[in-house]
Write an enzyme that holds these catalytic residues in place. Sequence first.
Site, mmCIF file in Angstrom:
data_model
loop_
_atom_site.group_PDB
_atom_site.id
_atom_site.type_symbol
_atom_site.label_atom_id
_atom_site.label_comp_id
_atom_site.label_asym_id
_atom_site.label_seq_id
_atom_site.Cartn_x
_atom_site.Cartn_y
_atom_site.Cartn_z
ATOM 1 N N LYS A 5 1.624 -9.777 0.601
ATOM 2 C CA LYS A 5 2.259 -8.956 -0.436
ATOM 3 C C LYS A 5 2.370 -9.754 -1.739
ATOM 4 C CE LYS A 5 6.746 -6.763 -1.602
ATOM 5 N NZ LYS A 5 8.043 -6.271 -1.089
ATOM 6 N N ASP A 62 9.799 -7.344 -8.556
ATOM 7 C CA ASP A 62 10.191 -6.065 -7.962
ATOM 8 C C ASP A 62 11.520 -5.589 -8.555
ATOM 9 O OD1 ASP A 62 10.624 -3.863 -6.390
ATOM 10 O OD2 ASP A 62 11.021 -4.988 -4.540
ATOM 11 N N LYS A 97 16.905 -1.419 -8.408
ATOM 12 C CA LYS A 97 17.801 -2.344 -7.716
ATOM 13 C C LYS A 97 19.070 -2.556 -8.546
ATOM 14 C CE LYS A 97 14.317 -5.059 -5.238
ATOM 15 N NZ LYS A 97 14.735 -4.700 -3.875
ATOM 16 N N ASP A 117 8.856 -11.997 -4.903
ATOM 17 C CA ASP A 117 8.339 -10.928 -4.048
ATOM 18 C C ASP A 117 6.826 -11.031 -3.795
ATOM 19 O OD1 ASP A 117 9.172 -8.887 -2.423
ATOM 20 O OD2 ASP A 117 8.937 -7.313 -3.932
ATOM 21 N N ASP A 124 11.460 1.584 -4.234
ATOM 22 C CA ASP A 124 11.730 0.175 -3.925
ATOM 23 C C ASP A 124 11.070 -0.249 -2.613
ATOM 24 O OD1 ASP A 124 12.722 -2.335 -4.300
ATOM 25 O OD2 ASP A 124 14.791 -1.852 -3.759
ATOM 26 N N GLU A 150 8.063 -0.542 -2.131
ATOM 27 C CA GLU A 150 6.742 -0.606 -2.765
ATOM 28 C C GLU A 150 5.779 -1.521 -2.027
ATOM 29 O OE1 GLU A 150 9.155 -2.558 -3.504
ATOM 30 O OE2 GLU A 150 8.097 -4.469 -3.544
ATOM 31 N N ARG A 200 5.161 -1.956 1.118
ATOM 32 C CA ARG A 200 4.378 -1.309 2.180
ATOM 33 C C ARG A 200 3.287 -0.427 1.589
ATOM 34 N NH1 ARG A 200 9.748 1.166 4.706
ATOM 35 N NH2 ARG A 200 10.436 -0.760 3.749
HETATM 36 N N1 BES Z 1 11.215 -6.961 -2.062
HETATM 37 C C1 BES Z 1 12.152 -6.167 -1.377
HETATM 38 C C2 BES Z 1 12.720 -6.834 -0.135
HETATM 39 C C3 BES Z 1 13.562 -8.052 -0.338
HETATM 40 C C4 BES Z 1 14.926 -7.936 -0.355
HETATM 41 C C5 BES Z 1 12.999 -9.297 -0.416
HETATM 42 C C6 BES Z 1 15.700 -9.053 -0.515
HETATM 43 C C7 BES Z 1 13.780 -10.420 -0.574
HETATM 44 C C8 BES Z 1 15.129 -10.298 -0.609
HETATM 45 C C9 BES Z 1 11.512 -4.847 -0.944
HETATM 46 O O1 BES Z 1 10.518 -4.360 -1.759
HETATM 47 C C10 BES Z 1 12.603 -3.842 -0.912
HETATM 48 O O2 BES Z 1 13.159 -3.574 -1.922
HETATM 49 N N2 BES Z 1 12.871 -3.317 0.263
HETATM 50 C C11 BES Z 1 13.866 -2.341 0.436
HETATM 51 C C12 BES Z 1 13.303 -1.329 1.383
HETATM 52 C C13 BES Z 1 14.084 -0.061 1.424
HETATM 53 C C14 BES Z 1 14.043 0.641 0.111
HETATM 54 C C15 BES Z 1 13.513 0.828 2.505
HETATM 55 C C16 BES Z 1 15.091 -3.006 1.016
HETATM 56 O O3 BES Z 1 14.970 -3.938 1.804
HETATM 57 O O4 BES Z 1 16.193 -2.614 0.666
HETATM 58 ZN ZN ZN Z 2 9.473 -5.812 -2.827
HETATM 59 ZN ZN ZN Z 3 11.241 -3.163 -3.350
#
Ligand code: BES
Ligand code: ZN
Ligand code: ZN
Length: 499
Positions: A265, A270, A277, A288, A347, A349, A351
């Site tokens: 990834k 992000d 966020k 990220d 968010d 994104e 996947r």
């Molecule tokens: N990049 C984030 C995940 C992340 C969170 C990495 C904290 C490092 C530290 C990812 O893109 C994300 O935002 N995931 C969401 C998924 C949700 C929207 C289903 C998450 O984990 O809240």
């Molecule tokens: Zn992310």
């Molecule tokens: Zn995200």
Amino acid sequence: MFTVKNNVDLQQKTEILVVGIFNQNQQTQGLMAEIDEALGHELLTFIKEGDIAVKAKQVSKLHTFGKLGAKRLFFVGLGKKEKLTEQDLKESFGLLFKAVQQAKLQEVSIALETFLTDNLDTYDAAHALSEAWPLATYKFEDYKKKSNEPEKQLEHVIVYADGDEKELQAALTVGYTYGKATNSARTLVNLPGNMLTATDLANYAAELAERYHFELEILEKEDMEKLGMGALLAVNKGSVEPPKMIVLKHQGKEQWDDVIGLVGKGITFDTGGYSLKPKDGIVGMKTDMAGAASVLGAMEIIGELKPEQNVVAVIPSTDNMINGEALKPDDVITSMSGKTIEVLNTDAEGRLALADAVTYAKHHGANYLVDVATLTGGVIIALGMHTTGAMTNNEEWFEQVREASMEEGEPMWQLPIFEKDKERVRGSKVADLNNSPGREGHAIMGGAFIGEFAEDTPWVHLDIAGTSEAKANHALGPEGATGVMVRTLATLVERFEAK
Ligand code: BES
Ligand code: ZN
Ligand code: ZN
């Protein structure tokens, strides 16, 4: 860098001689007995009085007052001999190198034989030592006006060890390469989003390709449009930075078969997109692209060591931003695989980007897949900051990945993907899939979603959202990016057996 010598010469003039010391009465044997004698048989007194710590992960310094060739002895406490693992040994060496760095020494001599156990031979110890050096002394060059002035650095390590000199040199070189490449990944992750865009990441990959003669392909936005990479393109819609799909190939066999696909990834920042966020959660999202960094770090090792394996690295890269054209919740997009996706959360994104990357890796012939991604906050809740979350559609393939991770001391733990989980990602009313079925088990939802694109190809998903960063200084590095999975991926490739 390293000089290997077969016999310890205690009278050899040097600043520092390093010895390992276990918590047991071995002080009367071998080299320790010689040192003890030179010190007037006071070694046990020093231990008793606490001047030399025999406990694991402690480094003690002792002036020799001219009784030995070395001005000082550094004792590395190792604890109980039967308990010492390779990872313990690496961490002990890490602490040693931190002490050496702090003392601003440019040369040290190490008596490797004092670090060996029934389970850890000279070559294991040489690997641990040479990997620990770059890892433990890594520093990210920051942007402060006054810092980064060149400090005296360790340049030369003399290793006293029994064994074949060539093989020892090889073990030392391999370990050092592993450590260095992990540091390259750390630096990529530590770079802020304005200094590492998708274009920068692509340029970095191009440099690797040139250095190691990898085949290189960088897909531009127009190429992606032609190929129908609607998922990666969707993430990029709100950005002014062009997206890149980065492909590196290492052909280590005559035929392009049994190809390992490493997918990382590469979201360079992000924001969350319109599912924005919160202001605290957005800070730190420059990391990220840690999955991409792991893959590029592993490719550096592969480039250096040239294993006889076929590897294709695929990195989908963009930032996840907002503007008038950006992806919105409720949008429906079509991925390269043809599967349509209802976007419930912009968010989620990673996947989306990975969906097209996994499809593209298969397009390039990948028969075995590993994707590495900072995919979910959920994995941190489930497993904490020290354990990578793993998911798979093939237990045998997972076993190979897990063994590599154990060899490298990068723990992972499997989370399940059951039919009920698949049903949830397939549960959109308007599309084949939805990218965010809800908070329950959401690390698993991330994995299950990507699994839809791996289909029948053996695949392992590694969620490194927790493990890609260290909250504090540790034995094998500073606070910040860890470079996790660089070494696991490289080991996986080196040890790979097609099934
Ligand atoms: N990049 C984030 C995940 C992340 C969170 C990495 C904290 C490092 C530290 C990812 O893109 C994300 O935002 N995931 C969401 C998924 C949700 C929207 C289903 C998450 O984990 O809240
Ligand atoms: Zn992310
Ligand atoms: Zn995200």
